[in-house]
Motif scaffolding. Structure first.
Motif, PDB file in Angstrom:
ATOM      1  N   ILE A  80     -34.291 -43.117 -19.152  1.00 18.13           N
ATOM      2  CA  ILE A  80     -34.347 -44.425 -19.733  1.00 18.13           C
ATOM      3  C   ILE A  80     -34.876 -44.263 -21.240  1.00 18.13           C
ATOM      4  N   GLU A  81     -34.576 -43.296 -21.664  1.00 17.54           N
ATOM      5  CA  GLU A  81     -34.647 -43.057 -23.055  1.00 17.54           C
ATOM      6  C   GLU A  81     -33.661 -43.793 -24.155  1.00 17.54           C
ATOM      7  N   LYS A  82     -33.881 -44.044 -24.997  1.00 13.00           N
ATOM      8  CA  LYS A  82     -32.833 -44.859 -25.883  1.00 13.00           C
ATOM      9  C   LYS A  82     -32.007 -43.803 -25.727  1.00 13.00           C
ATOM     10  N   GLU A  83     -32.332 -42.862 -27.123  1.00 14.94           N
ATOM     11  CA  GLU A  83     -31.243 -41.840 -27.712  1.00 14.94           C
ATOM     12  C   GLU A  83     -30.921 -41.127 -27.131  1.00 14.94           C
ATOM     13  N   GLU A  84     -31.126 -41.038 -25.118  1.00 12.35           N
ATOM     14  CA  GLU A  84     -30.495 -39.716 -24.554  1.00 12.35           C
ATOM     15  C   GLU A  84     -28.968 -40.276 -23.872  1.00 12.35           C
ATOM     16  N   LEU A 111     -30.602 -53.192 -22.249  1.00 13.13           N
ATOM     17  CA  LEU A 111     -31.509 -53.226 -20.569  1.00 13.13           C
ATOM     18  C   LEU A 111     -32.168 -52.613 -21.120  1.00 13.13           C
ATOM     19  N   ILE A 112     -32.215 -51.304 -21.500  1.00 12.56           N
ATOM     20  CA  ILE A 112     -33.505 -50.435 -21.299  1.00 12.56           C
ATOM     21  C   ILE A 112     -34.664 -51.202 -22.485  1.00 12.56           C
ATOM     22  N   ASN A 113     -34.591 -51.853 -22.978  1.00 10.39           N
ATOM     23  CA  ASN A 113     -35.879 -52.542 -23.847  1.00 10.39           C
ATOM     24  C   ASN A 113     -35.759 -53.693 -22.796  1.00 10.39           C
ATOM     25  N   GLY A 114     -35.764 -54.271 -21.828  1.00 11.64           N
ATOM     26  CA  GLY A 114     -36.082 -55.256 -21.294  1.00 11.64           C
ATOM     27  C   GLY A 114     -35.188 -56.561 -21.321  1.00 11.64           C
ATOM     28  N   GLY A 115     -34.169 -56.188 -21.366  1.00 11.46           N
ATOM     29  CA  GLY A 115     -32.805 -57.695 -21.380  1.00 11.46           C
ATOM     30  C   GLY A 115     -33.183 -58.657 -22.038  1.00 11.46           C
ATOM     31  N   LYS A 116     -34.101 -58.197 -23.630  1.00  6.15           N
ATOM     32  CA  LYS A 116     -34.798 -59.529 -23.859  1.00  6.15           C
ATOM     33  C   LYS A 116     -34.190 -59.742 -25.188  1.00  6.15           C
ATOM     34  N   ARG A 117     -32.970 -58.907 -25.373  1.00  2.00           N
ATOM     35  CA  ARG A 117     -32.584 -58.940 -26.493  1.00  2.00           C
ATOM     36  C   ARG A 117     -33.229 -58.610 -28.136  1.00  2.00           C
ATOM     37  N   LEU A 118     -33.287 -57.521 -27.378  1.00  2.00           N
ATOM     38  CA  LEU A 118     -34.311 -57.331 -28.630  1.00  2.00           C
ATOM     39  C   LEU A 118     -34.531 -55.073 -28.944  1.00  2.00           C
ATOM     40  N   LEU A 119     -33.363 -54.868 -29.542  1.00  2.00           N
ATOM     41  CA  LEU A 119     -32.897 -53.893 -28.963  1.00  2.00           C
ATOM     42  C   LEU A 119     -33.848 -52.812 -29.623  1.00  2.00           C
TER      43      LEU A 119
END
Length: 363
Positions: A80-84, A111-119
Motif C-alpha cells: 500500500i506504499e507508493k514507493e514500494e 488506486l493507492i490514493n483512493g481512485g480520485k485522480r489525486l496521485l
C-alpha cells in the motif's frame, strides 16, 4: 488487494493537423490502464500512450504486452506504499517499455490514493497553486503559425514555444522577428523546438541567426546520437540548448550521468511517458541538479489522465521554470477533467469533476 486489471484503447482526435518535423498528427492512440480493487471498490486509472515514431516502445504488439502485464499484476502481491509499488513496477516492466511503466505507475498511484485522480498531494492538486506553462505553437504554413501566436498572446501567455524545422527556415525567422518587433524578451519569452531537424554542419549558423531574436532556449537542434556535435553546440552556448530526444532510451543512473557529463547541456526536457515514468524522471532531475543543469517537464500528448499525473508530479519540485504542460486542449475527445488553463497557467479546479465514462466506453 484483490485486483481486476484491464486496459482500454482510445484514439484521441486532434482539433487540427498538428505539424512536427517528423510529420503531421491527426490522431493519437493511447491505452488506459484500469485497476479495480474488488474488495474496496476503488478503481485506479493510468495511461500508457507511446508516441508514434519517437517512443522506443512504439510497437505493433502493444495490446499483447499490456494484456500480459494485466494478467501478471493481478497475480502479484501489492503493497500500500507508493514507493514500494513503483519499485515493483520497475522490476517487472523492462526499461525498454517506458510508456508501459508510466501507465501502470499512474494507475497504481491513483488506486493507492483512493481512485480520485489525486496521485500526489501538493498545492497544485489541492487547487491552491497553479503551474506556469509555455504556449505551444505548432508547425504549419505562415498564416496558421501566425494565427496561433496571436491566439496564445491574447490568451495571456508570456512564454511561447515554437516548433521549427518544417517550413522554410527564413519564414520561421520572420515569424520570430515579428514577435520580437512587438514584444521584447522582458515581455515574451521565446523557446524553439527543432526536434532534431538541423544538420550538424548547419546548426551553428542557424543558431547564430536565431540568437538575434533573444531565444531562451532551443530543444534538440540536431538528431540524437551525435554526442560530440551536440557537445560542441552546448560549449559554444550561442543559444542555451535543451536535450529532449537525446534522453530517450538511456537507461541506468550511470549511463544518464555519463551522457550529461559528456554533453553538458544548459537544460534537459523530461517526458515521463518517454523516459519510463516517475522513478526514472526523478533520477534525471537529481543528476541534472547535481551538475547545475536546468530542467523542465513536458507532456507527450497524453490525454488529461496522463497530463494530470505529470502535472501533479511536477508540482512536487521547487522550481520556477515554465513547464510544457499545455496540451490538454488539443483533442475533441479528451477526458473531461478539472484541469484548466488560464493566462499561461495550468490549474486544478477543485469545483470541477472528472468524467471517466468515456474511458470505459472506449474500444
Amino acid at each position: 488487494m484483490a485486483l481486476k486489471i484491464q486496459f482500454k484503447k482510445h484514439i484521441l482526435q486532434f482539433k487540427f493537423e498538428a505539424g512536427t518535423s517528423r510529420g503531421t498528427l491527426k490522431t493519437k492512440t493511447t491505452y488506459f490502464i484500469i485497476i479495480h480493487d474488488t474488495q474496496t471498490g476503488i478503481t485506479g486509472i493510468g495511461e500508457c500512450g507511446p508516441l508514434k515514431g519517437l517512443s522506443i516502445d512504439d510497437r505493433d504488439d502493444m495490446e499483447e504486452i499490456l494484456a500480459d502485464f494485466c494478467t501478471e499484476f493481478e497475480q502479484t502481491s501489492w503493497p500500500i506504499e507508493k514507493e514500494e509499488a513503483l519499485e515493483i513496477i520497475a522490476e517487472k516492466v523492462p526499461a525498454e517499455l517506458p510508456a508501459v511503466r508510466f501507465g501502470f505507475e499512474t494507475a497504481f498511484l491513483d488506486l493507492i490514493n483512493g481512485g480520485k485522480r489525486l496521485l500526489f498531494e501538493n498545492d497544485f492538486s489541492l487547487s491552491k497553486e497553479s503551474i506556469p506553462i509555455n504556449g505551444l505553437i505548432w508547425m504549419g504554413d505562415k498564416d496558421f503559425m501566425s494565427a496561433q501566436i496571436e491566439q496564445k498572446l491574447e490568451a495571456g501567455f508570456d512564454c511561447l514555444k515554437m516548433k521549427i524545422g518544417a517550413i522554410d527556415f527564413e519564414q520561421e525567422c520572420k515569424l520570430l522577428n515579428h514577435i520580437r518587433k512587438n514584444y521584447s524578451s522582458n515581455e515574451i519569452t521565446l523557446r524553439v523546438d527543432a526536434n532534431g531537424a538541423f544538420k550538424a554542419d548547419e546548426a551553428t549558423e542557424r543558431l547564430k541567426k536565431l540568437a538575434a531574436y533573444d531565444i531562451h532556449s532551443i530543444e534538440q537542434p540536431i538528431w540524437p546520437g551525435q554526442v560530440e556535435a551536440m557537445k560542441v553546440l552546448c560549449d559554444r552556448n550561442i543559444i542555451p540548448i535543451a536535450l529532449d530526444e537525446e534522453l530517450i532510451g538511456v537507461h541506468g543512473n550511470e549511463n544518464k550521468k555519463i551522457l550529461l557529463e559528456n554533453i553538458r547541456p544548459q537544460f534537459i526536457i523530461l517526458k515521463p511517458t518517454l523516459l519510463g515514468g516517475f522513478k526514472e524522471t526523478r533520477e534525471w532531475i537529481h543528476l541534472a541538479e547535481a551538475l547545475n543543469i536546468g530542467w523542465w517537464i513536458t507532456s507527450a500528448l497524453e490525454s488529461n489522465i496522463g497530463l494530470n499525473a505529470i502535472a501533479q508530479f511536477t508540482a512536487q519540485f521547487n522550481t520556477n521554470m515554465l513547464q510544457g504542460l499545455g496540451t490538454g486542449q488539443l483533442y475533441h475527445n479528451n477526458i473531461p477533467s478539472p484541469l484548466i488553463i488560464e493566462k499561461g497557467f495550468l490549474k486544478y479546479d477543485e469545483d470541477a469533476s472528472w468524467n471517466t465514462g468515456l474511458i470505459f466506453n472506449s474500444n
